[in-house]
Design an enzyme around this catalytic site. Sequence first.
Site, PDB file in Angstrom:
ATOM      1  N   GLU A 297     -29.858  46.141  -3.036  1.00  0.00           N
ATOM      2  CA  GLU A 297     -28.527  45.785  -2.864  1.00  0.00           C
ATOM      3  C   GLU A 297     -27.503  46.938  -3.417  1.00  0.00           C
ATOM      4  OE1 GLU A 297     -25.249  43.342  -1.484  1.00  0.00           O
ATOM      5  OE2 GLU A 297     -27.660  43.435  -1.037  1.00  0.00           O
ATOM      6  N   GLU A 328     -19.246  51.095   1.544  1.00  0.00           N
ATOM      7  CA  GLU A 328     -20.672  51.812   0.832  1.00  0.00           C
ATOM      8  C   GLU A 328     -21.294  52.531   2.230  1.00  0.00           C
ATOM      9  OE1 GLU A 328     -20.330  48.258  -1.923  1.00  0.00           O
ATOM     10  OE2 GLU A 328     -21.939  48.137  -0.420  1.00  0.00           O
ATOM     11  N   ASP A 481     -23.166  39.382  -2.662  1.00  0.00           N
ATOM     12  CA  ASP A 481     -24.304  39.058  -2.937  1.00  0.00           C
ATOM     13  C   ASP A 481     -24.801  37.758  -2.672  1.00  0.00           C
ATOM     14  OD1 ASP A 481     -24.303  41.543  -4.964  1.00  0.00           O
ATOM     15  OD2 ASP A 481     -22.731  40.421  -5.995  1.00  0.00           O
TER      16      ASP A 481
END
EC number: 2.7.1.147
Length: 497
Positions: A297, A328, A481
């Site tokens: 992750e 990201e 998450d």
Amino acid sequence: MALWRGSAYAGFLALAVGCVFLLEPELPGSALRSLWSSLCLGPAPAPPGPVSPEGRLAAAWDALIVRPVRRWRRVAVGVNACVDVVLSGVKLLQALGLSPGNGKDHSILHSRNDLEEAFIHFMGKGAAAERFFSDKETFHDIAQVASEFPGAQHYVGGNAALIGQKFAANSDLKVLLCGPVGPKLHELLDDNVFVPPESLQEVDEFHLILEYQAGEEWGQLKAPHANRFIFSHDLSNGAMNMLEVFVSSLEEFQPDLVVLSGLHMMEGQSKELQRKRLLEVVTSISDIPTGIPVHLELASMTNRELMSSIVHQQVFPAVTSLGLNEQELLFLTQSASGPHSSLSSWNGVPDVGMVSDILFWILKEHGRSKSRASDLTRIHFHTLVYHILATVDGHWANQLAAVAAGARVAGTQACATETIDTSRVSLRAPQEFMTSHSEAGSRIVLNPNKPVVEWHREGISFHFTPVLVCKDPIRTVGLGDAISAEGLFYSEVHPHY
């Protein structure tokens, strides 16, 4: 009399059709409607159902989301964990005596002024970000003000701990968490999460989560979206101190899935320590028994050299699956000179075709193939209004359900509801889009009744679904998450892996 007989005849037949329905509830609706019409009783009433696009999409998801045949039993998660102190960013800045100024990004925060400028920079974009605060004493003072602020809330924090918490909500899963776990965090963790004694420490690591709502103002600034700005002075997670404890715990725990996070926390370390630690990360991952998939992750980063090293120094080929968001993904392609790397930032909603091109490039350049000894076969991309799951063909199953489940949890968790409340969410995904800009892609038109769109490109499959975005989010932290955990929970890896 004839009129009465006709009415009675119609009534008896209607009753008969009703009996058929009661006795044979599995009979297709179309058959019942045909029977009704053949009796000259007029068109059958349409079955009740959701009318809004959001309602139809949520109903379609519920039909699509099914558990995989082969399920995870034991999941090991590491290595970043902390206590999140969540509060209003604007109110904290006011409490610190700071005034609205000009926004400016800082890769590392050294002062209160740096904090204020960086917060304004990202609040103006409505974008999430995470930064390291270098000054221990100043951070401690800010953390004390934040922790004692009226309305401040304490939660489980850190990608690994949050993913572990999400998995632990499923009682049939056993979850191992390795990370720096202090007294407050241990108290907050689900009883179903096992923490090895070597992971326990006397003092918690605190991360400050400054939230803002869509339309919230700070000086002349108005936030376009609800989001959060995260910062910390986190040395234990920054050095990934629990990595070796994590790997050494796997032999006894015997997981069938490993989830790793925390690489982004190394940004506060020296280049030499980063390089050394990355090599140790690769060695540690290599020590995980073959056949156990490893999900990495990613999280917000600003150090291009560190990101480039993660891509090129064998980290990507060593993991099986990646989870990341639009910030990201763009930073990754910029750091490694991938597709659309000249783009400085996303202009509003990330273009689906561009995202698809970058995902394709990652799997083609760094994923498993006949000519490359890489384990990487899966990427779960999530942004505010849509998600994409990209997989190398032949390695994963149930990805249609997985991407839908990840998108569904984004709406329920943000709104703090058990199920999708269609009055509190909105469909904001592009109504049509191209699947690629670097080759002749297909044009897709969104259909809420069939919310998962699938396309293929040179041995790689893409599953796209919109998100039902919460209009009044209760909490934005940990959404990524939860999305990745839910997507993994519904995923099935093929036995030959």
